[in-house]
Write an enzyme that holds these catalytic residues in place. Sequence first.
Site, PDB file in Angstrom:
ATOM      1  CB  CYS A 148      -0.929   0.024   1.212  1.00 11.51           C
ATOM      2  SG  CYS A 148      -1.950   1.514   1.208  1.00 11.51           S
ATOM      3  N   GLY A 170      -5.920   2.181 -12.915  1.00 15.92           N
ATOM      4  CA  GLY A 170      -6.740   2.359 -14.114  1.00 15.92           C
ATOM      5  C   GLY A 170      -5.955   2.206 -15.409  1.00 15.92           C
TER       6      GLY A 170
END
Length: 321
Positions: A145, A232
């Site tokens: 993360c 994305g």
Amino acid sequence: MTRRATSQPRRLGPSRLDLSVRLGSLQLRNPVMIASGLAGYGDELEGIVNLGKIGAVVTKTLTLNAREGNAPPRLAEAHSGLMNSIGLANVGCQAFISRRLRHLKALKTKIVVSVGGFSEREYGEIVLRLEDAGGFDGFEINISCPNVKEAGMSFGCSPAGAAGVVRAVRPKTSRSIIVKLTPNVTDIALIARACVSEGADALTVGNTFKALAVDVQTRRPLLGGGTGGLSGPAIKVLSLAKVWEVVSAVSVPVIACGGICCSNDALEFIVVGATALQVGSACLRNLRTPELVLAGIEEYCRNNRVRSLAEMRGTVKSPEL
Ligand SMILES: Cc1cc2nc3c(=O)[nH]c(=O)nc-3n(C[C@H](O)[C@H](O)[C@H](O)COP(=O)(O)O)c2cc1C
């Protein structure tokens, strides 16, 4: 006399197509998974997504204690991508076990629980507690993360840090351990090998790319957490290169994650060598994207008489020089 027409290659019949994949001891009906952070704890999608069609859902990453996450704003648009700085907001491991886990058992898909931590001991503790509770199918260990300091990605950026986390969790469970790697490193193959040497069953490649968006009026970062992670379509080609590096370095299954929006994206990763795929941000545009990705893979296989993805996996050719 009738002559048999020189026929076009026929489409493969549905019964002859086997898309099942194995990730260590975890067997999925097909390779399409929903990435961590896009499906909440799994149960939110019931009745919205046909989970019976999806290979597996990965839960939001759980830490030992509940976390509020980073200051807002937590999402920002970038060209062809999405930036997030959620900061591992989650209900905490204990609340997940007592309030959420029970519902997951009824879902018609495999559940992979994502685990994050601030120390090796914490990773081990969460895995142990979840293991005692049971009722799910595998672990994804998030060492990647980019949105929390001193956790997640800090372990995933060095072979020793990554190995230490896997060493802490491996003895606590016989379920499949998938380790989610960060792409934000110079040599991802080194990290991948370190995880496998400590017993990782599979690797997810990878998480978001560290990124920064700035507001020229305020001259401050757009995201409350400062930097964020880019996901994305913008990252698909970057992720493809990372997957290629990892499949060349290890022999465990690699789950591709990063920029997959359609079945053609998914097939590119399979040709490069991925065994399974995770759809992330594309779910925000259309929650049915994972189902559509699967339908497109099936269509391709039937039209090209591919009976299993093993026939395609890693078949990318060397560039002609
Ligand atoms: C809103 C949001 C929340 C996310 N939360 C998590 C998380 O809790 N744990 C994790 O491992 N990855 C998390 N991710 C990263 C995704 O699982 C995925 O690795 C990344 O977005 C790249 O895939 P994509 O380009 O298909 O979105 C999150 C991504 C987004 C956009």
